[in-house]
Design a protein around this motif. Structure first.
Motif, mmCIF file in Angstrom:
data_model
loop_
_atom_site.group_PDB
_atom_site.id
_atom_site.type_symbol
_atom_site.label_atom_id
_atom_site.label_comp_id
_atom_site.label_asym_id
_atom_site.label_seq_id
_atom_site.Cartn_x
_atom_site.Cartn_y
_atom_site.Cartn_z
ATOM 1 N N SER A 52 0.860 -1.183 0.000
ATOM 2 C CA SER A 52 0.000 0.000 0.000
ATOM 3 C C SER A 52 0.894 1.229 0.000
ATOM 4 C CB SER A 52 -0.914 0.010 1.226
ATOM 5 O OG SER A 52 -0.129 0.052 2.420
ATOM 6 N N ARG A 53 0.290 2.391 -0.038
ATOM 7 C CA ARG A 53 1.066 3.619 0.074
ATOM 8 C C ARG A 53 1.201 3.985 1.553
ATOM 9 N NH1 ARG A 53 2.952 6.775 -3.700
ATOM 10 N NH2 ARG A 53 1.640 5.796 -5.285
ATOM 11 N N GLY A 54 2.429 4.181 1.999
ATOM 12 C CA GLY A 54 2.675 4.450 3.410
ATOM 13 C C GLY A 54 2.362 5.877 3.805
ATOM 14 N N GLY A 55 2.472 6.136 5.099
ATOM 15 C CA GLY A 55 2.170 7.458 5.622
ATOM 16 C C GLY A 55 3.047 8.544 5.050
ATOM 17 N N GLY A 56 4.300 8.189 4.647
ATOM 18 C CA GLY A 56 5.204 9.163 4.066
ATOM 19 C C GLY A 56 5.008 9.382 2.581
ATOM 20 N N GLY A 57 4.077 8.638 1.970
ATOM 21 C CA GLY A 57 3.763 8.836 0.563
ATOM 22 C C GLY A 57 4.374 7.832 -0.385
ATOM 23 N N ASP A 58 5.366 7.060 0.075
ATOM 24 C CA ASP A 58 5.992 6.052 -0.775
ATOM 25 C C ASP A 58 5.238 4.731 -0.673
ATOM 26 O OD1 ASP A 58 7.976 7.861 -1.510
ATOM 27 O OD2 ASP A 58 9.263 7.287 0.180
ATOM 28 N N ILE A 59 5.474 3.854 -1.648
ATOM 29 C CA ILE A 59 4.856 2.532 -1.605
ATOM 30 C C ILE A 59 5.537 1.683 -0.521
ATOM 31 C CG2 ILE A 59 4.447 0.397 -2.882
ATOM 32 C CD1 ILE A 59 2.708 2.700 -3.773
ATOM 33 N N THR A 60 4.745 1.160 0.384
ATOM 34 C CA THR A 60 5.250 0.242 1.404
ATOM 35 C C THR A 60 5.338 -1.154 0.818
ATOM 36 O OG1 THR A 60 4.302 1.514 3.227
ATOM 37 C CG2 THR A 60 4.783 -0.799 3.654
ATOM 38 N N VAL A 61 6.496 -1.794 0.968
ATOM 39 C CA VAL A 61 6.654 -3.182 0.546
ATOM 40 C C VAL A 61 6.773 -4.058 1.790
ATOM 41 C CG1 VAL A 61 7.705 -2.523 -1.649
ATOM 42 C CG2 VAL A 61 9.169 -2.995 0.327
ATOM 43 N N GLU A 62 6.812 -5.351 1.579
ATOM 44 C CA GLU A 62 6.753 -6.284 2.698
ATOM 45 C C GLU A 62 7.904 -6.102 3.669
ATOM 46 O OE1 GLU A 62 5.850 -9.256 5.398
ATOM 47 O OE2 GLU A 62 4.603 -8.097 4.003
ATOM 48 N N ARG A 84 3.899 9.685 21.403
ATOM 49 C CA ARG A 84 3.262 9.593 20.099
ATOM 50 C C ARG A 84 4.317 9.113 19.104
ATOM 51 N NH1 ARG A 84 1.138 15.416 20.033
ATOM 52 N NH2 ARG A 84 1.262 15.014 22.269
ATOM 53 N N VAL A 85 3.902 8.488 18.016
ATOM 54 C CA VAL A 85 4.806 7.889 17.039
ATOM 55 C C VAL A 85 4.629 8.583 15.699
ATOM 56 C CG1 VAL A 85 5.466 5.768 15.825
ATOM 57 C CG2 VAL A 85 4.705 5.659 18.209
ATOM 58 N N ILE A 86 5.744 8.888 15.045
ATOM 59 C CA ILE A 86 5.738 9.332 13.664
ATOM 60 C C ILE A 86 6.574 8.322 12.893
ATOM 61 C CG2 ILE A 86 6.311 11.161 12.025
ATOM 62 C CD1 ILE A 86 6.141 12.039 15.674
ATOM 63 N N SER A 87 5.904 7.485 12.086
ATOM 64 C CA SER A 87 6.581 6.422 11.355
ATOM 65 C C SER A 87 6.329 6.576 9.867
ATOM 66 C CB SER A 87 6.102 5.050 11.815
ATOM 67 O OG SER A 87 6.711 4.027 11.043
ATOM 68 N N GLU A 88 7.362 6.336 9.066
ATOM 69 C CA GLU A 88 7.254 6.534 7.621
ATOM 70 C C GLU A 88 6.189 5.650 6.993
ATOM 71 O OE1 GLU A 88 9.949 6.584 3.558
ATOM 72 O OE2 GLU A 88 10.926 6.374 5.492
ATOM 73 N N GLU A 89 5.952 4.486 7.544
ATOM 74 C CA GLU A 89 5.003 3.570 6.924
ATOM 75 C C GLU A 89 3.578 3.778 7.456
ATOM 76 O OE1 GLU A 89 6.375 2.330 4.471
ATOM 77 O OE2 GLU A 89 8.430 2.667 5.136
ATOM 78 N N THR A 90 3.393 3.671 8.759
ATOM 79 C CA THR A 90 2.059 3.757 9.344
ATOM 80 C C THR A 90 1.549 5.185 9.427
ATOM 81 O OG1 THR A 90 2.447 1.746 10.631
ATOM 82 C CG2 THR A 90 0.692 3.191 11.374
ATOM 83 N N GLY A 91 2.449 6.130 9.586
ATOM 84 C CA GLY A 91 2.046 7.517 9.770
ATOM 85 C C GLY A 91 2.151 7.921 11.226
ATOM 86 N N GLU A 92 1.241 8.749 11.677
ATOM 87 C CA GLU A 92 1.261 9.252 13.049
ATOM 88 C C GLU A 92 0.284 8.447 13.912
ATOM 89 O OE1 GLU A 92 1.095 13.473 13.459
ATOM 90 O OE2 GLU A 92 2.165 13.822 11.589
ATOM 91 N N LEU A 93 0.788 7.995 15.054
ATOM 92 C CA LEU A 93 0.006 7.159 15.961
ATOM 93 C C LEU A 93 0.011 7.770 17.351
ATOM 94 C CD1 LEU A 93 1.517 3.675 14.988
ATOM 95 C CD2 LEU A 93 -0.629 4.641 14.165
ATOM 96 N N GLY A 94 -1.140 7.773 18.001
ATOM 97 C CA GLY A 94 -1.225 8.223 19.381
ATOM 98 C C GLY A 94 -1.079 9.726 19.501
ATOM 99 N N CYS A 95 -1.393 10.223 20.661
ATOM 100 C CA CYS A 95 -1.274 11.665 20.904
ATOM 101 C C CYS A 95 -0.965 11.961 22.368
ATOM 102 C CB CYS A 95 -2.554 12.381 20.484
ATOM 103 S SG CYS A 95 -4.026 11.816 21.350
ATOM 104 N N ALA A 96 -0.618 10.922 23.120
ATOM 105 C CA ALA A 96 -0.426 11.110 24.558
ATOM 106 C C ALA A 96 1.045 11.339 24.892
ATOM 107 C CB ALA A 96 -0.945 9.884 25.308
ATOM 108 N N GLY A 97 1.269 12.056 25.976
ATOM 109 C CA GLY A 97 2.612 12.180 26.525
ATOM 110 C C GLY A 97 3.429 13.290 25.921
ATOM 111 N N GLU A 98 4.589 13.502 26.523
ATOM 112 C CA GLU A 98 5.468 14.607 26.138
ATOM 113 C C GLU A 98 6.573 14.158 25.199
ATOM 114 O OE1 GLU A 98 8.561 15.497 29.374
ATOM 115 O OE2 GLU A 98 6.896 14.595 30.490
ATOM 116 N N TRP A 99 6.575 12.882 24.781
ATOM 117 C CA TRP A 99 7.653 12.349 23.962
ATOM 118 C C TRP A 99 7.162 12.033 22.555
ATOM 119 C CZ3 TRP A 99 12.310 12.718 26.158
ATOM 120 C CH2 TRP A 99 12.375 12.771 27.556
ATOM 121 N N TRP A 100 8.029 12.302 21.584
ATOM 122 C CA TRP A 100 7.792 11.961 20.182
ATOM 123 C C TRP A 100 8.806 10.886 19.789
ATOM 124 C CZ3 TRP A 100 6.257 16.376 22.218
ATOM 125 C CH2 TRP A 100 5.154 17.060 21.683
#
Length: 303
Positions: A52-62, A84-100
């Protein structure tokens, strides 16, 4: 804590506070998990299978998916604080806490898909939403089995031994990461400006070479260690690709700036392609490198 990491940390200038050590230990385990998941798929048809196309816009492969899934499992189990997580494939996850937590599961994924051995992962933890807030960085070179670690204000260490003593202030080797051909608007001759050539890029000038390797994170660590003198990235870079490597570079004594007049270190920790930049190794003048890089930028972008 992993025994290899404990030995490595003995080389830091200052020992970090316990929370940062806990985050670093978590990132180290994430890199181990990602390596175990991705390496068997490198250069294989199974690993190249598009999903599929990942959160960063590129095609995600296996192999991207497998590495990310393994890493996020470790993060869920080992994270020392809400985040909270910023990942190239999944995108942005969660919104809790003071850490990225910033994750590029496979940096240099095209290389990995084809079996070219210049790829790895880059991970970072930040105490706020910008690049300047990154406090822990880890870059792993999977084929060479090297790890590069940085903690803000404490220093940077790596498992790789590079003898950079005796390097002059000349620019001999320029690394570049242009991404797609549409970003390759600067010729290698143009880049002579970075090595000290005059404004006319066609005139004879300093003797230098250019190499494009295919991984921003690893090119940053090679610049930080003095393997390359400069890294020129005319493409608009994403924070996920550069957060860990930039901290390593800065803690090693190198520097970086936007070449288009922007504010590289104020770049948000998100998945947007934002900032073209130049980075330089320790021992080179930041003032000189900034002036040369912006003069180069004006060759193709005069206004």
């Amino acid at each position: 804590m992993d025994e290899r990491l404990t030995e490595l940390l003995a080389g830091l200038q200052y020992m970090p506070e316990p929370t940062l050590l806990a985050w670093l230990s978590c990132l180290w385990q994430m890199a181990d998990a990602g390596e175990a998941a991705a390496v068997p798929l490198v250069g294989t048809a199974a690993g190249r299978r598009p999903l599929s196309r990942g959160g960063g816009g590129d095609i995600t492969v296996e192999l991207d998916r497998a590495a990310e899934a393994a890493m996020l499992n470790v993060l869920r189990d080992q994270a020392p604080a809400p985040h909270r997580v910023i990942s190239e494939e999944t995108g942005e996850l969660g919104c809790a806490g003071e850490w990225w937590v910033v994750v590029d599961p496979v940096d240099g994924s095209l290389n990995a898909k084809r079996g070219l051995e210049y790829y790895g992962t880059t991970l970072a933890v930040a105490s706020g939403p910008r690049l300047c807030d990154v406090v822990v960085g880890l870059v792993a070179d999977y084929p060479q089995e090297h790890r590069y670690v940085a903690l803000a204000g404490c220093g940077a260490v790596s498992t790789r031994n590079v003898d950079s003593a005796g390097l002059s202030t000349n620019v001999e080797l320029i690394l570049t990461e242009m991404g797609r051909p549409s970003n390759a608007v600067f010729s290698f001759r143009d880049m002579g400006i970075l090595a000290g050539a005059g404004s006319n890029s066609g005139e004879s000038g300093p003797d230098f070479r250019v190499r494009q390797m295919g991984s921003l994170a690893l090119s940053l660590t090679n610049t930080a260690l003095g393997v390359g003198d400069l890294l020129f990235c005319p493409a608009h870079a994403r924070a996920v690709d550069i957060a860990g490597g930039l901290l390593f570079l800065r803690e090693m004594g190198g520097g970086a700036c936007a070449v288009d007049g922007g504010r590289l270190w104020e770049q948000p920790l998100d998945l947007e392609r934002r900032t073209p930049f130049v980075a330089w190794r320790p021992g080179l003048s930041g003032t000189v490198m900034i002036e040369r890089s912006r003069r180069l930028w004006r060759v193709k972008h005069p206004t």
